[in-house]
Design a protein around this motif. Sequence first.
Motif, short mmCIF file in Angstrom:
data_model
loop_
_atom_site.label_atom_id
_atom_site.label_comp_id
_atom_site.label_asym_id
_atom_site.label_seq_id
_atom_site.Cartn_x
_atom_site.Cartn_y
_atom_site.Cartn_z
N LYS A 66 0.83 -1.20 0.00
CA LYS A 66 0.00 0.00 0.00
C LYS A 66 0.87 1.25 0.00
O LYS A 66 0.60 2.22 -0.73
CB LYS A 66 -0.92 -0.01 1.22
CG LYS A 66 -1.75 1.21 1.41
CD LYS A 66 -2.85 1.31 0.40
CE LYS A 66 -3.76 2.50 0.71
NZ LYS A 66 -4.66 2.78 -0.39
N LEU A 67 1.94 1.26 0.77
CA LEU A 67 2.85 2.39 0.83
C LEU A 67 3.51 2.63 -0.53
O LEU A 67 3.61 3.77 -1.00
CB LEU A 67 3.91 2.16 1.91
CG LEU A 67 4.81 3.32 2.25
CD1 LEU A 67 4.01 4.51 2.76
CD2 LEU A 67 5.84 2.89 3.29
N GLN A 73 -1.79 9.76 4.28
CA GLN A 73 -2.05 8.33 4.10
C GLN A 73 -0.80 7.50 4.35
O GLN A 73 -0.87 6.41 4.93
CB GLN A 73 -2.61 8.07 2.71
CG GLN A 73 -4.00 8.63 2.51
CD GLN A 73 -4.52 8.41 1.11
OE1 GLN A 73 -4.23 7.39 0.49
NE2 GLN A 73 -5.28 9.37 0.61
N ALA A 74 0.35 8.00 3.91
CA ALA A 74 1.60 7.27 4.12
C ALA A 74 1.91 7.17 5.61
O ALA A 74 2.33 6.12 6.11
CB ALA A 74 2.75 7.95 3.38
N LEU A 82 11.52 0.87 10.22
CA LEU A 82 11.27 1.92 9.24
C LEU A 82 12.58 2.53 8.77
O LEU A 82 13.50 2.72 9.56
CB LEU A 82 10.39 3.02 9.84
CG LEU A 82 9.02 2.61 10.38
CD1 LEU A 82 8.28 3.83 10.91
CD2 LEU A 82 8.20 1.90 9.33
N SER A 83 12.66 2.86 7.48
CA SER A 83 13.84 3.51 6.93
C SER A 83 13.88 4.95 7.42
O SER A 83 12.92 5.48 7.97
CB SER A 83 13.78 3.48 5.39
OG SER A 83 12.76 4.35 4.93
N ALA A 84 15.01 5.62 7.18
CA ALA A 84 15.15 7.03 7.58
C ALA A 84 14.12 7.89 6.88
O ALA A 84 13.53 8.80 7.48
CB ALA A 84 16.57 7.52 7.28
N GLU A 85 13.87 7.62 5.60
CA GLU A 85 12.86 8.37 4.84
C GLU A 85 11.47 8.15 5.44
O GLU A 85 10.69 9.10 5.60
CB GLU A 85 12.86 7.92 3.37
CG GLU A 85 11.83 8.63 2.52
CD GLU A 85 11.77 8.10 1.09
OE1 GLU A 85 10.84 8.51 0.38
OE2 GLU A 85 12.63 7.30 0.70
N GLU A 86 11.16 6.91 5.78
CA GLU A 86 9.86 6.60 6.38
C GLU A 86 9.71 7.28 7.74
O GLU A 86 8.65 7.80 8.06
CB GLU A 86 9.69 5.09 6.51
CG GLU A 86 9.55 4.38 5.18
CD GLU A 86 9.63 2.88 5.28
OE1 GLU A 86 9.14 2.19 4.36
OE2 GLU A 86 10.17 2.35 6.28
#
Length: 115
Positions: A42-43, A63-64, A78-82
């Motif tokens: 979904k992401l 939504q993200a 979670l990644s740094a961007e996330e």
Amino acid sequence: MSLVDELGSMRLAIQAAVKEAFKTPEVIRMFAKGEPTALRTKLRELKEAKDLGRIEAGPYKEQAAEVLIALQKMGETLSAEEQGLLSDAKNVDAFVAAEADLGESARASILSQAS
């Protein structure tokens, strides 16, 4: 107030808090079923829609963040961007408070409502 009334009131409050944190029934369902792979898909779909101009930046971030909150609460890394996207979320506190009290029966109730 009886114990049953008190438990019912608590359950409704928890459900309301989770609904406030999660506005998308699809995300509620994936979270309740414990489907991190579906949430990651979904992401990716959301990011693709933003990149193609089908969704604007504001709704994308909202939504993200909803998906990322669910992933984080499922114990996913979670990644740094996330994490950056998540830090912009306004509803993190509401979800954290609700999640702390979320029991199995409340989770089943939320799942049945999302179906």
